[in-house]
Design a protein around this motif. Structure first.
Motif, short mmCIF file in Angstrom:
data_model
loop_
_atom_site.label_atom_id
_atom_site.label_comp_id
_atom_site.label_asym_id
_atom_site.label_seq_id
_atom_site.Cartn_x
_atom_site.Cartn_y
_atom_site.Cartn_z
N THR A 165 0.85 -1.18 -0.04
CA THR A 165 -0.03 -0.01 0.05
C THR A 165 0.72 1.18 0.03
OG1 THR A 165 -0.21 0.19 2.57
CG2 THR A 165 -1.83 -1.08 1.35
N THR A 191 -8.65 -2.82 2.09
CA THR A 191 -8.37 -2.56 0.70
C THR A 191 -9.37 -3.74 0.02
OG1 THR A 191 -6.15 -2.19 1.16
CG2 THR A 191 -6.52 -2.98 -0.98
N GLU A 247 -9.83 -5.53 -3.47
CA GLU A 247 -9.20 -5.54 -5.06
C GLU A 247 -9.85 -6.72 -5.84
OE1 GLU A 247 -5.18 -8.22 -3.82
OE2 GLU A 247 -5.12 -6.17 -3.57
N ARG A 298 -7.78 -1.73 -7.38
CA ARG A 298 -7.90 -1.81 -6.15
C ARG A 298 -8.31 -0.56 -5.43
NH1 ARG A 298 -1.71 -3.54 -4.46
NH2 ARG A 298 -2.02 -2.11 -2.85
N GLU A 316 -7.79 1.32 -2.42
CA GLU A 316 -6.71 1.27 -1.34
C GLU A 316 -7.18 1.26 0.19
OE1 GLU A 316 -3.35 0.65 -1.91
OE2 GLU A 316 -3.76 0.32 -3.92
N ASP A 317 -7.89 2.48 0.44
CA ASP A 317 -8.58 2.77 1.70
C ASP A 317 -9.87 2.89 1.58
OD1 ASP A 317 -8.86 3.19 4.35
OD2 ASP A 317 -7.56 5.01 4.26
#
Length: 163
Positions: free
Chosen positions: A50, A129, A131, A138, A140-141
């Motif tokens: 990340t 995450t 994905e 993805r 990410e957050d």
């Protein structure tokens, strides 16, 4: 007959229309770039990596859920733990907007059918995450999409544990 340039009525409408069209174009381009940056994976980054860790220490995966979805009668969508077959949650057709949209759109981006499940990862730094291993897309957050949306995905871990 008057030319359009000399018609005051035509001039009065032309300027606001041009300004409105330019603003609309700027908004669409801005949202397009924002959306692309929010969902595109970093090129060449390993799947577990990340971005943005200032301490130099990368977070590690704490818990991983493999998810698949299944359409149900009445427009419901079942979110299923792909490893156990357990239904973790049924998404209402009139609610659960963000989770429903994300879990339905990610598999649609695939160029061909695949049984590969989506991966929901809780990292050691508390981030989540989501994905798609097939396309590399993805999120990410998930907290970046609001705490309510992140909490909805966190609930899937609780459902998988049975609590």
């Amino acid at each position: 007959m008057n030319a359009p340039e000399s018609n005051p009525r035509a001039r009065r409408w032309r300027t606001p229309l041009l300004v409105g069209a330019a603003l609309l174009l700027a908004i669409v381009l801005g949202l397009s770039l924002l959306g692309r940056n929010a969902t595109a994976p970093p090129r060449g980054a390993p799947a577990g990596e990340t971005a943005g860790s200032g301490s130099g220490q990368q977070p590690t995966p704490e818990t991983v859920l493999h998810l698949r979805t299944e359409s149900r009668p009445g427009g419901y969508v079942a979110v299923i733990d792909a490893d156990t077959g357990k239904v973790l949650r049924e998404l209402d057709p009139t609610g659960d907007g963000f989770m429903r949209t994300v879990l339905r759109i990610l598999p649609l981006d695939r160029e061909q059918e695949s049984d590969t499940p989506l991966r929901l990862v809780r990292w050691s730094d508390g981030t989540l995450t989501l994905e798609d291993p097939v396309t590399g897309t993805r999120y990410e957050d998930l907290q970046a999409f609001g705490s309510t949306n992140a909490d909805a995905f966190e609930g899937l871990f609780k459902a998988a544990r049975g609590s």
